[in-house]
Design a protein around this motif. Sequence first.
Motif, PDB file in Angstrom:
ATOM      1  N   ASN A  52      55.880  47.060  37.910  1.00 43.48           N
ATOM      2  CA  ASN A  52      56.075  45.865  38.741  1.00 43.48           C
ATOM      3  C   ASN A  52      56.372  44.646  37.875  1.00 43.48           C
ATOM      4  O   ASN A  52      55.520  43.790  37.690  1.00 43.48           O
ATOM      5  N   LEU A  88      55.391  41.116  39.068  1.00 43.89           N
ATOM      6  CA  LEU A  88      54.017  40.833  39.477  1.00 43.89           C
ATOM      7  C   LEU A  88      53.417  39.664  38.700  1.00 43.89           C
ATOM      8  O   LEU A  88      53.575  39.567  37.496  1.00 43.89           O
ATOM      9  N   HIS A 132      45.820  38.435  38.986  1.00 44.48           N
ATOM     10  CA  HIS A 132      45.841  38.479  40.450  1.00 44.48           C
ATOM     11  C   HIS A 132      44.887  37.377  40.884  1.00 44.48           C
ATOM     12  O   HIS A 132      43.679  37.537  40.792  1.00 44.48           O
ATOM     13  N   MET A 133      45.447  36.230  41.274  1.00 43.68           N
ATOM     14  CA  MET A 133      44.626  35.053  41.535  1.00 43.68           C
ATOM     15  C   MET A 133      44.891  34.513  42.926  1.00 43.68           C
ATOM     16  O   MET A 133      46.018  34.163  43.236  1.00 43.68           O
ATOM     17  N   GLY A 134      43.864  34.488  43.751  1.00 43.98           N
ATOM     18  CA  GLY A 134      44.015  33.916  45.085  1.00 43.98           C
ATOM     19  C   GLY A 134      43.368  34.789  46.143  1.00 43.98           C
ATOM     20  O   GLY A 134      42.550  35.656  45.841  1.00 43.98           O
ATOM     21  N   TRP A 135      43.763  34.550  47.388  1.00 43.69           N
ATOM     22  CA  TRP A 135      43.117  35.181  48.534  1.00 43.69           C
ATOM     23  C   TRP A 135      43.901  36.409  48.958  1.00 43.69           C
ATOM     24  O   TRP A 135      45.052  36.305  49.373  1.00 43.69           O
ATOM     25  N   ASN A 136      43.262  37.564  48.874  1.00 40.58           N
ATOM     26  CA  ASN A 136      43.925  38.796  49.293  1.00 40.58           C
ATOM     27  C   ASN A 136      43.018  39.569  50.243  1.00 40.58           C
ATOM     28  O   ASN A 136      41.812  39.338  50.311  1.00 40.58           O
ATOM     29  N   GLN A 137      43.633  40.507  50.964  1.00 36.95           N
ATOM     30  CA  GLN A 137      42.889  41.241  51.981  1.00 36.95           C
ATOM     31  C   GLN A 137      42.151  42.437  51.388  1.00 36.95           C
ATOM     32  O   GLN A 137      42.646  43.090  50.465  1.00 36.95           O
ATOM     33  N   HIS A 141      40.858  46.055  52.635  1.00 36.35           N
ATOM     34  CA  HIS A 141      40.842  47.068  53.673  1.00 36.35           C
ATOM     35  C   HIS A 141      39.573  47.883  53.494  1.00 36.35           C
ATOM     36  O   HIS A 141      39.410  48.589  52.503  1.00 36.35           O
ATOM     37  N   GLU A 194      40.310  43.850  57.014  1.00 39.75           N
ATOM     38  CA  GLU A 194      41.435  43.124  56.398  1.00 39.75           C
ATOM     39  C   GLU A 194      41.128  41.642  56.129  1.00 39.75           C
ATOM     40  O   GLU A 194      42.054  40.844  55.971  1.00 39.75           O
ATOM     41  N   ARG A 241      40.295  38.246  54.148  1.00 38.33           N
ATOM     42  CA  ARG A 241      40.728  37.808  52.818  1.00 38.33           C
ATOM     43  C   ARG A 241      39.561  37.302  51.988  1.00 38.33           C
ATOM     44  O   ARG A 241      38.713  36.561  52.470  1.00 38.33           O
ATOM     45  N   GLU A 270      39.844  48.608  49.673  1.00 36.43           N
ATOM     46  CA  GLU A 270      41.066  48.643  48.866  1.00 36.43           C
ATOM     47  C   GLU A 270      41.893  47.385  49.097  1.00 36.43           C
ATOM     48  O   GLU A 270      41.877  46.810  50.185  1.00 36.43           O
ATOM     49  N   THR A 271      42.624  47.011  48.048  1.00 37.97           N
ATOM     50  CA  THR A 271      43.459  45.809  48.097  1.00 37.97           C
ATOM     51  C   THR A 271      44.782  46.131  47.420  1.00 37.97           C
ATOM     52  O   THR A 271      44.830  46.983  46.529  1.00 37.97           O
ATOM     53  N   THR A 272      45.845  45.451  47.862  1.00 39.73           N
ATOM     54  CA  THR A 272      47.163  45.711  47.287  1.00 39.73           C
ATOM     55  C   THR A 272      47.700  44.476  46.578  1.00 39.73           C
ATOM     56  O   THR A 272      47.772  43.394  47.169  1.00 39.73           O
ATOM     57  N   HIS A 273      48.016  44.638  45.309  1.00 40.97           N
ATOM     58  CA  HIS A 273      48.734  43.610  44.546  1.00 40.97           C
ATOM     59  C   HIS A 273      49.710  44.378  43.652  1.00 40.97           C
ATOM     60  O   HIS A 273      49.352  44.828  42.569  1.00 40.97           O
TER      61      HIS A 273
END
Lengths: 257, 212
Positions: free
Chosen positions: B119, B122, B126-131, B133, B147, B149, B169-172
């Motif tokens: 990627n 990318l 990985h900085m910030g608000w993510n979901q 699952h 889901e 954040r 789990e989270t996706t970045h």
Amino acid sequence: MSLAKRIIPCLDVDDGRVVKGVQFVDIRDAGDPVEIAKRYDEQGADEITFLDITATAHERDTMVHVVEDVASQVFIPLTVGGGIRSLEDVRTMLNAGADKVAVNSAAIFNPGFVKEACDAFGSQCIVVAIDAKKVSGEGEDNKWEIFTHGGRKETGIDAVEWAQKMEKLGAGELLVTSMDRDGTKIGFDLELTRAIADSVKIPVIASGGVGELSHLSQGVLQGHAEAVLAASIFHFGEHTIEEAKRAMQADGIEMRL
Amino acid sequence: MNQKLVAVVDYGMGNLRSVSKAAEHMADDQTRILITSHPEDIEKADSIIFPGQGAAKACMHALQETGMIHPIQKAAQEKPFFGICMGLQVLMSHSDENDGVDCLDIIKGEVKHFDLERNPELKVPHMGWNQIHQTNEHPLWYGIPQESRFYFVHSYFVEPQNPNYIAGETTHGQTFASALSHKNLFAIQAHPEKSAEHGLQLFKNFLQWNGQ
């Protein structure tokens, strides 16, 4: 499903009080950093940045208490900038409850400081603030340089090269402010933001010039910023952060709502 | 003397104040939150919050220096235990950070860097608000919508050998395990102390959890 772009309201703090007149209609004390930070948190701010604009050492101690008070009541990330010059300054602010510190002049006078701070506290908490002005003329290739003293003093340092250097030294994030646009309300310098964002792996926060909600989306879509920082558009009650996030989402940007 | 003692482990690597403030904010009158670097407090505590920030090598070094390795390994087997951020990563067997570091080996598995070859676009950290699952029905997810954040800041993520340990789990760029659970242990990659209402709910759930 992925990372949301961020909206970061920025508050100028002078001797423990928020200045530049934040105007919430129903707030009891418009200068109280805790009240204002709480309000922005309720509106959905993704982070809050405090810029300490005080000059004296005594007033700096006041800032530490501000950070302590806010951090014990507001549970979103806090960044503190202004006057961070030594490892001791960084440690003091992090211990008070700041999650990140923004380093500006100290990085210019001593770039090694950025590396030392990242080694000591981790890249995640070191934001390098880059104040840049366009120096190229019309018809020339775009070129921006770093300026200090609120944009009055040139350093001759190329802004894009500087950004890459800061990334190499370990900075976790870059706060890029266009000194040409700051306070103008005509929007970010999108070319500057994009030139830097596309040349580094670390996140870039766009700053300087926001006057309407569409500018925020432009910062992300055209400037390639991960986050957008603004002050007056939120302080004067023109727009709430939630409105801004809905507008950005309507432009197809992933937001935390 | 029915007071409940919750130890926040201090080994010099983390925003302990933020973590303890968030826990205090959600604790009832009978719960005492204690920031400590004494092994005997870990022993004595009813439950453990294990935060962490910075690099894996420095964290492991600091744990060694403070004599915390054995108390932490023991506590992670027997009482409600809440790992946060680096406090999740160092629970694993080994991390690729700092040219390779052996970690606490409480959960078998590796800590890896985001794959920038796969990627190239990318942004890392990985900085910030993510979901997140939620992949199981854990008591710590109570009242937190699927889901939701959370606030993340990290460049490495965990890969447990046993996928049954994955709680979220989270996706970045790629999908990674952002929360693990096993018996009395729950650990999360995000920063609940900085994740507004859902993060505070997670603290509340942990403080009420008996570890089962």
